[in-house]
Design an enzyme around this catalytic site. Structure first.
Site, short mmCIF file in Angstrom:
data_model
loop_
_atom_site.label_atom_id
_atom_site.label_comp_id
_atom_site.label_asym_id
_atom_site.label_seq_id
_atom_site.Cartn_x
_atom_site.Cartn_y
_atom_site.Cartn_z
N GLY A 16 0.67 -1.13 -0.08
CA GLY A 16 0.07 0.10 -0.22
C GLY A 16 0.95 1.11 -0.03
O GLY A 16 2.07 1.30 -0.53
N PHE A 17 0.23 2.47 0.39
CA PHE A 17 1.20 3.50 0.54
C PHE A 17 2.26 3.32 1.15
O PHE A 17 3.37 3.94 1.09
CB PHE A 17 0.21 4.89 0.90
CG PHE A 17 -0.87 5.30 0.11
CD1 PHE A 17 -0.49 5.79 -1.39
CD2 PHE A 17 -2.13 5.03 0.35
CE1 PHE A 17 -1.55 6.18 -2.10
CE2 PHE A 17 -3.13 5.43 -0.52
CZ PHE A 17 -2.82 6.11 -1.84
N GLU A 178 -18.80 10.51 0.57
CA GLU A 178 -18.65 10.42 -0.75
C GLU A 178 -19.71 9.58 -1.77
O GLU A 178 -20.19 9.89 -2.46
CB GLU A 178 -17.19 10.07 -1.15
CG GLU A 178 -16.44 11.13 -0.50
CD GLU A 178 -14.78 10.84 -0.37
OE1 GLU A 178 -13.93 11.52 -0.33
OE2 GLU A 178 -14.53 9.44 -0.27
N ALA A 327 -3.66 8.61 3.91
CA ALA A 327 -2.64 8.12 2.93
C ALA A 327 -1.46 9.04 3.30
O ALA A 327 -0.33 8.35 3.08
CB ALA A 327 -3.27 8.56 1.56
C1 LIG Z 1 -12.54 3.93 0.77
C2 LIG Z 1 -11.34 4.64 1.38
C3 LIG Z 1 -11.14 6.18 1.17
C4 LIG Z 1 -9.94 6.64 1.63
N1 LIG Z 1 -9.85 8.16 1.52
C5 LIG Z 1 -8.88 8.95 1.85
C6 LIG Z 1 -8.70 10.01 1.45
O1 LIG Z 1 -9.45 10.71 0.95
N2 LIG Z 1 -7.50 10.95 1.99
C7 LIG Z 1 -6.51 9.95 2.61
O2 LIG Z 1 -5.69 10.71 3.05
N3 LIG Z 1 -6.82 8.84 3.15
C8 LIG Z 1 -7.96 8.01 2.68
N4 LIG Z 1 -8.08 6.87 2.99
C9 LIG Z 1 -7.09 6.18 3.56
C10 LIG Z 1 -5.69 5.80 2.99
O3 LIG Z 1 -6.30 5.03 1.95
C11 LIG Z 1 -5.14 4.73 4.13
O4 LIG Z 1 -4.66 5.66 5.18
C12 LIG Z 1 -3.97 4.26 3.32
O5 LIG Z 1 -4.15 3.40 1.98
C13 LIG Z 1 -3.04 3.39 4.23
O6 LIG Z 1 -1.89 2.91 3.83
P1 LIG Z 1 -1.29 1.58 4.22
O7 LIG Z 1 -0.08 1.12 3.35
O8 LIG Z 1 -1.17 1.71 5.70
O9 LIG Z 1 -2.37 0.42 4.02
P2 LIG Z 1 -3.14 -0.06 2.62
O10 LIG Z 1 -3.04 1.04 1.82
O11 LIG Z 1 -4.22 -0.42 3.22
O12 LIG Z 1 -2.14 -1.25 2.26
C14 LIG Z 1 -2.09 -2.26 2.96
C15 LIG Z 1 -1.54 -3.63 2.03
O13 LIG Z 1 -1.29 -4.53 2.93
C16 LIG Z 1 -1.54 -5.93 2.00
N5 LIG Z 1 -1.75 -6.64 3.37
C17 LIG Z 1 -2.52 -6.68 4.28
N6 LIG Z 1 -2.28 -8.02 4.96
C18 LIG Z 1 -1.24 -8.41 4.46
C19 LIG Z 1 -0.60 -9.79 4.74
N7 LIG Z 1 -1.18 -10.49 5.99
N8 LIG Z 1 0.33 -10.08 3.96
C20 LIG Z 1 0.73 -9.44 2.71
N9 LIG Z 1 -0.02 -8.27 2.64
C21 LIG Z 1 -0.90 -7.91 3.26
C22 LIG Z 1 -3.07 -5.35 1.61
O14 LIG Z 1 -3.39 -6.02 0.48
C23 LIG Z 1 -2.64 -3.94 1.13
O15 LIG Z 1 -2.15 -3.83 -0.28
C24 LIG Z 1 -9.28 6.00 2.45
C25 LIG Z 1 -9.26 4.72 2.74
C26 LIG Z 1 -10.42 4.12 2.14
C27 LIG Z 1 -10.71 2.56 2.50
#
Ligand SMILES: Cc1cc2nc3c(=O)[nH]c(=O)nc-3n(C[C@H](O)[C@H](O)[C@H](O)COP(=O)(O)OP(=O)(O)OC[C@H]3O[C@@H](n4cnc5c(N)ncnc54)[C@H](O)[C@@H]3O)c2cc1C
Length: 454
Positions: A16-17, A178, A327
């Site tokens: 993810g991000f 949204e 994000a």
């Molecule tokens: C519908 C929606 C709208 C949003 N809108 C906004 C917005 O407008 N502005 C904003 O700033 N934020 C927004 N967010 C929040 C933002 O998207 C998250 O804060 C951000 O994606 C978090 O990034 P991350 O890398 O921590 O997790 P994620 O982006 O969730 O990535 C986690 C990754 O880990 C992988 N994963 C999980 N468990 C495992 C495992 N056991 N083994 C291997 N891989 C695994 C998943 O497949 C995923 O690809 C929104 C979120 C959602 C759901």
């Protein structure tokens, strides 16, 4: 003679991000990075609702991880789900999609596995009220929305028709707001004049929120403006309500006085609450780390797990000073974790400075030409808010093709109200839609065909 010293192994859980920015920070380091994700794509979650509502295609918000990281020659991608961590042996245990086990040795582990939807102990709601966290969720929601209008068109009676034309959203955060705005736009504009027996514009959109305002995180003035905009679009706000039951035909809610009300709606969408994925609990067990109420792992100011300087937690699944699940937090914490490893490899002995989050603000899109943006003292809404929203999302959308495609799709949607991505396939459950739970087995009752168009 070439030196065959094994490079330091960095395993990143999650593409993810957070994971992506950690990998990018290590691009020029002499380390061997493995990004493990149970999905083969990097997903731009903030635009999931646009995929769910038919403005953007799945390809515009999800890019293969391999493509995104193709120029990072020290990075390899592995499609597998991490299931456990052996902190003594420094091994990640993972499972490939075919069930095969994989073991990944690491010198540094960066965890960015995000959060998943929570039903607050009522997982049985999930079958009737999908959440919106994954691409599958968005495509399922898209199917449910457009299929509901099709079902209303051929409904047996007025009551069933109204049930199909009622959409209930649980959760008044950015995603619920949204989606509510999108469904009203679809009903009032996109589907205008397409149906013969129903008037799509009569679709009801109900938004349920436990607090007494929507978009509470944006502060009272913007929350009020957002509520006003939603009401002007025809969204019915039910604030201060708690959902106590959901089934195939609707939901029951309880207000702050304890009174319960039943609402009939064939489409219920859930955007309230998140919880950590199971790997977070496994990691906490293995390291003795503390988890907060939602299962996030509590970290030190340098994002390490207490007692484990080789393990860093980033993004949504990290618990530090109540930082929000945004994000921007994920990008900055991922980049920080990658940088600290890079500095260690470069032999810098100075203790890393604690992670500091630079709050660049947040934005929520309400409807065409209307959004709210909060960035420090700047509080924007309406058309200006929407322009800023547009700029932010274009700036962060991964990949040139996605950006160009999104601009084209937004231009078409904005100018004509049409949506290009409306195709859906029927799931097994979808093929049975309308029969409901507990309906007798056997063929569905024959209904009269809709009258021919005038
Ligand atoms: C519908 C929606 C709208 C949003 N809108 C906004 C917005 O407008 N502005 C904003 O700033 N934020 C927004 N967010 C929040 C933002 O998207 C998250 O804060 C951000 O994606 C978090 O990034 P991350 O890398 O921590 O997790 P994620 O982006 O969730 O990535 C986690 C990754 O880990 C992988 N994963 C999980 N468990 C495992 C495992 N056991 N083994 C291997 N891989 C695994 C998943 O497949 C995923 O690809 C929104 C979120 C959602 C759901």
């Amino acid at each position: 003679m070439q030196d065959h010293v094994t490079p330091r192994r960095v395993v990143i859980l999650g593409g993810g991000f957070a994971g992506l920015f950690a990998a990018r920070a290590l691009r020029r380091s002499p380390v061997a990075v493995t990004v493990v994700d149970r999905r083969a794509h990097h997903l731009f979650q903030p635009l999931l609702y646009q995929c769910a509502s038919g403005i953007l295609s799945e390809g515009q918000i999800a890019q293969p991880l391999r493509t995104v990281l193709r120029r990072h020659h020290n990075v390899s991608c592995l499609l597998a789900e991490a299931t456990d961590v052996d902190v003594e042996a420094r091994l990640v245990h993972a499972r490939r999609p075919d069930g095969g086990a994989v073991e990944l040795p690491y010198d540094d582990l960066i965890v960015g596995v995000g959060m998943r939807q929570s039903y607050f102990g009522h997982d049985e709601f999930a079958a009737h009220a999908p959440g919106m966290k994954t691409l599958n969720d968005a495509l399922d929601i898209r199917r449910r929305i457009y299929q509901a209008f099709e079902m209303a068109e051929t409904a047996a009676d007025a009551r069933e028709r109204q049930q199909w034309l009622t959409f209930a959203l649980v959760g008044g955060g950015p995603t619920g707001v949204e989606l509510a705005g999108q469904i009203r736009e679809i009903a009032g504009h996109t589907l205008d004049r397409e149906f013969r027996t129903i008037d799509s514009a009569h679709a009801r959109v109900l938004l349920f929120e436990g607090a007494d305002e929507v978009l509470g995180a944006f502060g009272r003035p913007l929350a009020h403006r957002a509520a006003r905009t939603l009401r002007s679009l025809g969204v019915e706000l039910h604030l201060g309500t708690k959902v106590t039951d959901v089934d195939a035909h609707g939901l029951t809610v309880q207000d702050q006085d304890g009174a319960t009300t039943r609402f009939e709606a064939r489409t219920v969408l859930w955007t309230a609450g998140v919880e950590a994925p199971p790997i977070a609990a496994a990691l906490a067990r293995a390291t003795g780390a503390t988890q907060d109420r939602a299962g996030r792992i509590v970290v030190e100011p340098d994002l390490t797990v207490p007692g484990h300087p080789e393990i860093r937690i980033t993004g949504d699944v990290m618990s530090l000073n109540k930082l929000p699940g945004l994000a921007e937090v994920a990008m900055q914490s991922g980049a920080y974790a990658g940088r600290v490893v890079r500095h260690a490899v470069e032999g810098r002995t100075k203790q890393p400075k604690p992670f500091r989050y630079w709050d660049l603000g947040s934005a929520a899109y309400i409807s065409r030409g209307r959004a709210v943006v909060k960035a420090g003292p700047l509080h924007l809404s309406g058309a200006i808010g929407w322009l800023v929203w547009l700029f932010i999302h274009l700036a962060f959308l991964t990949g040139f093709r996605s950006r160009l495609g999104a601009v084209l799709s937004w231009s078409v949607a904005f100018a004509t109200s049409s949506r290009r991505e409306r195709a859906f396939t029927l799931s097994d459950a979808g093929a049975d839609a309308g029969r409901g739970e507990g309906a007798p087995a056997g063929p569905a009752p024959v209904q009269k065909a809709p009258p021919p168009p005038p």
